[in-house]
Scaffold this motif. Structure first.
Motif, PDB file in Angstrom:
ATOM      1  N   PRO A 354       3.476  -0.608   8.830  1.00 24.41           N
ATOM      2  CA  PRO A 354       4.191  -1.884   8.796  1.00 24.41           C
ATOM      3  C   PRO A 354       5.698  -1.647   8.798  1.00 24.41           C
ATOM      4  O   PRO A 354       6.153  -0.517   8.620  1.00 24.41           O
ATOM      5  CB  PRO A 354       3.744  -2.483   7.465  1.00 24.41           C
ATOM      6  N   LEU A 358       8.462  -3.340   3.934  1.00 25.92           N
ATOM      7  CA  LEU A 358       7.249  -3.317   3.111  1.00 25.92           C
ATOM      8  C   LEU A 358       6.991  -1.915   2.592  1.00 25.92           C
ATOM      9  O   LEU A 358       7.354  -0.934   3.233  1.00 25.92           O
ATOM     10  CB  LEU A 358       6.042  -3.757   3.938  1.00 25.92           C
ATOM     11  N   ASP A 359       6.324  -1.856   1.445  1.00 29.09           N
ATOM     12  CA  ASP A 359       5.872  -0.569   0.935  1.00 29.09           C
ATOM     13  C   ASP A 359       4.740  -0.060   1.814  1.00 29.09           C
ATOM     14  O   ASP A 359       4.064  -0.834   2.471  1.00 29.09           O
ATOM     15  CB  ASP A 359       5.339  -0.718  -0.499  1.00 29.09           C
ATOM     16  N   PRO A 361       1.607   1.734   0.942  1.00 27.69           N
ATOM     17  CA  PRO A 361       0.736   2.323  -0.084  1.00 27.69           C
ATOM     18  C   PRO A 361      -0.131   3.429   0.519  1.00 27.69           C
ATOM     19  O   PRO A 361      -0.281   3.517   1.732  1.00 27.69           O
ATOM     20  CB  PRO A 361      -0.106   1.136  -0.558  1.00 27.69           C
ATOM     21  N   ALA A 363      -3.277   3.986   0.880  1.00 26.08           N
ATOM     22  CA  ALA A 363      -4.365   3.642   1.794  1.00 26.08           C
ATOM     23  C   ALA A 363      -3.839   3.446   3.210  1.00 26.08           C
ATOM     24  O   ALA A 363      -4.475   3.813   4.194  1.00 26.08           O
ATOM     25  CB  ALA A 363      -5.072   2.375   1.316  1.00 26.08           C
ATOM     26  N   LEU A 364      -2.648   2.863   3.291  1.00 24.66           N
ATOM     27  CA  LEU A 364      -2.062   2.569   4.595  1.00 24.66           C
ATOM     28  C   LEU A 364      -1.712   3.854   5.331  1.00 24.66           C
ATOM     29  O   LEU A 364      -1.774   3.923   6.551  1.00 24.66           O
ATOM     30  CB  LEU A 364      -0.818   1.709   4.371  1.00 24.66           C
ATOM     31  N   ARG A 367      -4.217   5.263   7.576  1.00 29.08           N
ATOM     32  CA  ARG A 367      -4.510   4.514   8.807  1.00 29.08           C
ATOM     33  C   ARG A 367      -3.605   4.984   9.934  1.00 29.08           C
ATOM     34  O   ARG A 367      -2.461   5.407   9.690  1.00 29.08           O
ATOM     35  CB  ARG A 367      -4.297   3.022   8.571  1.00 29.08           C
ATOM     36  N   ASP A 375     -12.058   1.716  15.938  1.00 31.61           N
ATOM     37  CA  ASP A 375     -12.677   0.420  15.620  1.00 31.61           C
ATOM     38  C   ASP A 375     -12.789  -0.504  16.820  1.00 31.61           C
ATOM     39  O   ASP A 375     -13.432  -1.543  16.751  1.00 31.61           O
ATOM     40  CB  ASP A 375     -11.883  -0.299  14.528  1.00 31.61           C
TER      41      ASP A 375
ATOM     42  N   GLY B  72      -5.284  -2.988  -1.469  1.00 26.19           N
ATOM     43  CA  GLY B  72      -4.695  -1.682  -1.173  1.00 26.19           C
ATOM     44  C   GLY B  72      -3.761  -1.705   0.018  1.00 26.19           C
ATOM     45  O   GLY B  72      -3.237  -0.674   0.427  1.00 26.19           O
ATOM     46  N   TYR B  73      -3.552  -2.886   0.602  1.00 23.58           N
ATOM     47  CA  TYR B  73      -2.684  -3.033   1.777  1.00 23.58           C
ATOM     48  C   TYR B  73      -1.810  -4.270   1.593  1.00 23.58           C
ATOM     49  O   TYR B  73      -2.231  -5.234   0.949  1.00 23.58           O
ATOM     50  CB  TYR B  73      -3.536  -3.208   3.045  1.00 23.58           C
ATOM     51  N   PRO B  74      -0.605  -4.262   2.173  1.00 26.89           N
ATOM     52  CA  PRO B  74       0.294  -5.405   1.959  1.00 26.89           C
ATOM     53  C   PRO B  74      -0.148  -6.663   2.710  1.00 26.89           C
ATOM     54  O   PRO B  74      -0.647  -6.579   3.834  1.00 26.89           O
ATOM     55  CB  PRO B  74       1.637  -4.903   2.510  1.00 26.89           C
ATOM     56  N   TRP B 150      -9.568  -3.506   6.539  1.00 23.79           N
ATOM     57  CA  TRP B 150      -9.444  -2.113   6.088  1.00 23.79           C
ATOM     58  C   TRP B 150     -10.030  -1.924   4.696  1.00 23.79           C
ATOM     59  O   TRP B 150     -10.673  -0.909   4.414  1.00 23.79           O
ATOM     60  CB  TRP B 150      -7.964  -1.697   6.116  1.00 23.79           C
TER      61      TRP B 150
END
Ligand SMILES: Cc1cc2nc3c(=O)[nH]c(=O)nc-3n(C[C@H](O)[C@H](O)[C@H](O)COP(=O)(O)OP(=O)(O)OC[C@H]3O[C@@H](n4cnc5c(N)ncnc54)[C@H](O)[C@@H]3O)c2cc1C
Lengths: 482, 374
Positions: A354, A358-359, A361, A363-364, A367, A375, B72-74, B150
């Motif tokens: 992103p 934005l942070d 995190p 998990a991101l 990705r 997917d 866990g995601y924005p 996700w």
């Protein structure tokens, strides 16, 4: 059908019939647009031709419609003077006046609307026009798109500074606006576009330091260029543009040498300007020899000139772009900016990260484009939503084509298999006060509702079936805020 | 025994949230969508999360401030909203809404024009006052739908895109498998949240859900300087300043539409863009010079009273949100997941959202209301 009228908040009857209607509207006053308009007038049609030049000074920085790359002079901010200059340089328009064609310069077309799937409420098919002050709609029977082709920028380190620009932009600054701010250029690409760009720049007194070619040999007949003493350097590409506050000062090349220059002119390719066509949901096809996606004519909308596709000379533009992409992409680091408006880097794109506000995190960070591609097939609009690539004020003109190429490369598929990212009206950035309808219909005003206008929708759950429900309807009268 | 294996039809905000709640409860969940995650209304809306009229309101408000952490995601959730008036009639209506909310225990403050201008630098001299919701807010729909998807995958759930559901296999009145163009998925229970297609899918199961569909549109500008509070609207518009600064606003007349089983392929916008731009320029005179850079349209489905339906019949649970489904999604998914697993909503009464309120409505309701396409 009469039953429809009973929903006062539906769109029915709220769009007025446009004040003006033409048998033929031509968008773009280049040679092909002019010919189309002339032909129409000669067969007795009522014809309007509009051309967006001179573009308003404040849009030059958004690279509308060409990739000016900060190399237009301040003269472009003087709209009256520009109108005179552009008019004088478009003398091919003259026969139109005698033929009775109405001509409007400094007027862009920003949308084409017609009834079709999901829209049945338009009283006629219309094209949205705007000048620097106001916008309006005109009805048409036939629409000819002669909007030409726009630049194909490609990222490499340092490309996001003033001085890296497109060949079409340079051509217009030199021949239409008399407003090019550079003196010494390097041309990137050696097929006809690059060679012609170099030659015409030299004719105008611009010094051409070199033409660069990624492949082994010039991609078109280079005799005239060689005769003019312009060096062509094959198997050579930019690896970094260096510069200062005023932009580019030198270009570092893949062979380790450096060329002093104030402008780097990308002549790798041109992209047919099909955005109006696409925003009107008209058909298109992928034609590698004609510059990529090109419009397919239907009974009301036809494209001519470069807008219909570059002339097919047997040259595969798509393969050529990919060769450049490999070389320039190889020069890019993860921190090379791809989307200038949104400051999105190559690493952001391949990581589907992103924007920086934005942070990110943990998990991101697991990705990436490859997990996204696992997917489902590549979808540029989806990537745009997630990374903001192509979402900025230039409306994607600077990066949408290269992002599509990056997606195809990552997905290991053909460029034609990446769905074209959607174009949406307005296809030119237009200030709110300009695009606004200040003379809207009384029906529009009276029937306006923030959201659907169904009174029962907003009654608080606890109030349903109590006297408050009736009060709610009485006071709000079906006009309600979310 | 509660369902172990659930198929969710529709990867919009409602279906995704449902699947997320189910996955959190340890259920083996598969989400099927005909296209891309959040491609329909859930990725085309105003991002508003302030639905005080809904029985799900309290849960909506409880969850949004935690969603980034839970998923866990924005999601770009930003709290609170201001609604500002530029006509006396608007001021009167907004004041009523403030009073109504205060009566119900939801704090809304009245602001005079000066207070609005202090909070909203883009407001101008034409501002007459406004109201400040001390609840609600807005989030980024694009980021939110992908965050749900996700998060579901992170919990072991499956998202299958480009896989339109075509039918159901049934045994003894129960759905035992969901058929799609790509494969058949066995299940103990199914949840259907397919937006405008929810009605036609339920019809295959003999459930009659009255729905009409409409097109709605929005516009977005280039970024404006950031305001302290981005959730500002009024003057007949809903919308927000995004965390990037863009002004994204919609409102105005909708168009009733019809399309085939898989929904419309294209979602064109119309010259309504100009009417939206005008109202936005009136709402924010200090932003009138900003460029509009895009417009878009989305399709929403509506029940006859414009309220959601969340209900269950046998092992089929269904959810249609009547145009307020994005903001409510954290809560609607919780409710639907509860219905799937327990047969009832665990956290609030949603009886008035039951389908039975439309029993016997008959064929002609759309004609009567004038909710017909041209
Ligand atoms: C312009 C606009 C503005 C809005 N503003 C707001 C707002 O500010 N706040 C708010 O809360 N709400 C708003 N809404 C409404 C909100 O977007 C919707 O209510 C909500 O997104 C509905 O979510 P959903 O998951 O129920 O349905 P949808 O988003 O419609 O998702 C349904 C999904 O089901 C899939 N599907 C359909 N048929 C099949 C099939 N046969 N097989 C498999 N999959 C299928 C679709 O592809 C789709 O992904 C707005 C809507 C629009 C259009």
């Amino acid at each position: 059908m009469s039953a429809r009228g009973t929903d006062p908040h539906a769109i029915d009857g709220k769009f007025p019939v446009p004040g003006q209607h033409y048998d033929l509207v031509v968008i773009g006053g280049g040679t092909s647009g002019t010919q189309a308009a002339l032909k129409g007038a000669q067969t007795g049609l009522k014809v309007l031709l509009v051309d967006e030049n001179p573009v308003p000074g404040h849009q030059v920085g958004n690279d509308v419609p060409w990739f000016f790359g900060g190399r237009a002079t301040a003269a472009m901010q003087n709209s009256e003077r520009m109108l005179e200059t552009v008019f004088a340089n478009m003398d091919h328009l003259e026969p139109l006046f005698d033929a009775g064609v109405e001509v409007q310069l400094g007027t862009c077309a920003w949308g084409v609307y017609r009834n079709g799937p999901l829209v049945g409420s338009l009283p006629s098919q219309v094209v949205g026009l705007a000048d620097a002050e106001k916008s309006w709609l005109v009805g048409f029977d036939q629409l000819v798109l002669a909007t030409g082709a726009r630049d194909l920028p490609m990222a490499f380190p340092g490309w996001n500074q003033p001085g890296v620009m497109g060949a079409a932009a340079l051509g217009k600054l030199l021949s239409l606006y008399d407003a090019f701010a550079g003196r010494r250029i390097v041309v990137v690409g050696s097929h006809e576009l690059g060679l012609e760009t170099a030659l015409s720049a030299q004719t105008k007194g611009i010094e051409v330091a070199a033409i660069l070619e990624v492949r082994d040999a010039p991609q078109a007949d280079a005799a005239a260029v060689t005769a003019a003493g312009i060096p062509i350097r094959c198997r050579t590409w930019p690896v970094e543009a260096k510069g200062g506050l005023g932009g580019v000062e030198a270009l570092v090349l893949s062979d380790g040498t450096t060329l002093a220059c104030d402008s780097v002119v990308m002549a790798i390719g041109l992209v047919p300007m099909l955005e109006l066509h696409d925003a009107a949901n008209a058909a298109r096809q992928f034609a590698p020899n004609r510059g990529g996606w090109v419009p397919v004519a239907d009974s009301n909308i036809t494209a001519v000139g470069n807008c219909a596709g570059l002339p097919d000379t047997g040259f595969d533009h798509v393969a050529y772009r990919q060769a450049w992409m490999e070389a320039l992409g190889g020069a890019c680091g993860g921190d090379t900016v791809i989307c200038q408006c949104e400051e999105m880097t190559l690493a952001d794109l391949t990581g589907v990260q992103p924007p920086r506000y934005l942070d990110r995190p943990p998990a991101l960070q697991r990705r990436s484009l490859s997990t996204l591609l696992a997917d489902g097939p590549p979808n540029q609009d989806q990537v745009k939503r997630l990374t903001r690539s192509g979402m900025g004020q230039c409306q994607g003109r600077r990066c949408r084509d290269q992002v599509a190429m990056i997606l195809a490369a990552e997905a290991k598929c053909k460029l034609a298999e990446v769905p074209l990212a959607t174009h949406r009206a307005p296809v030119r950035p237009l200030p709110l006060k300009v695009i606004a309808d200040w003379e809207e219909s009384e029906e529009m005003r009276a029937g306006w509702d923030v959201w659907m206008g169904i009174p029962t929708q907003w009654v608080p759950y606890a109030d349903i079936g109590t006297p408050y429900e009736e009060e709610n309807r009485r006071v709000l009268g079906g006009n309600m805020s979310l | 025994m509660s369902a172990q294996k659930v198929v969710v039809v529709g990867a919009g905000a409602s279906g995704l949230s449902t699947a997320w709640w189910l996955a959190r409860s340890g259920v083996e969940v598969t989400v099927l969508d005909k296209g891309v995650v959040g491609w329909e209304a859930s990725g085309r809306n105003g991002g508003g999360c302030s639905h005080y009229q809904s029985p799900l309101f309290k849960e909506e408000q409880r969850l949004w401030p935690q969603m980034d952490e839970l998923l866990g995601y924005p999601t770009e959730f930003s709290p609170e909203r201001i609604v500002m008036a530029v006509t006396p009639r608007q001021l009167e209506q907004y004041t009523y809404i403030a009073q109504m909310n205060n009566r119900l225990g939801h704090r809304v403050d009245l602001l005079d024009a000066q207070q609005v201008r202090e909070a909203v630098p883009l407001a101008g001299d034409n501002c007459l006052g406004g109201i400040h919701y001390r609840f609600g807010g807005h989030a980024n729909p694009h980021r939110t739908v992908q965050a749900y998807a996700w998060a579901i995958q992170d919990l072991g759930g499956r998202i299958v895109q480009h896989s339109p559901v075509t039918g159901f296999r049934r045994e003894g009145g129960k759905v035992t498998a969901v058929e799609s163009t790509t494969a058949t998925y066995e299940c103990d229970a199914v949840a259907i949240a397919a937006g405008p297609q929810t009605g036609t899918l339920l019809a295959q199961l003999g459930i009659d859900l009255p729905l009409a569909a409409a097109r709605a549109e929005m516009i977005v500008t280039e970024p404006a300087p950031m305001m302290k509070l981005g959730g500002v609207d009024g003057n007949g518009l809903y919308g927000r300043q995004t965390l990037r600064g863009n002004l994204a606003y919609g409102g105005g007349p909708h168009e009733w539409v019809e399309f085939g089983d898989l929904g419309p392929e294209v979602k064109p916008s119309t010259p309504l863009t100009r009417n939206l731009a005008r109202r936005l320029a009136e709402l924010f005179p200090n932003a009138a010079h900003l460029n509009v850079i895009r417009s878009w349209a989305g399709v929403i489905e509506m029940t006859p009273d414009g309220r959601p339906v969340i209900d269950r019949k046998d092992n089929v649970t269904f959810c249609t949100m009547s145009g307020v489904g994005f903001g409510l999604s954290p809560a609607s998914g919780h409710a639907v997941s509860d219905l799937v697993l327990e047969g009832r909503c665990s956290f609030t009464d949603i009886d008035k959202l039951a389908l039975s309120r439309f029993d016997g409505i008959g064929e002609g309701w759309k004609t009567q209301k004038g909710w017909l396409p041209l």
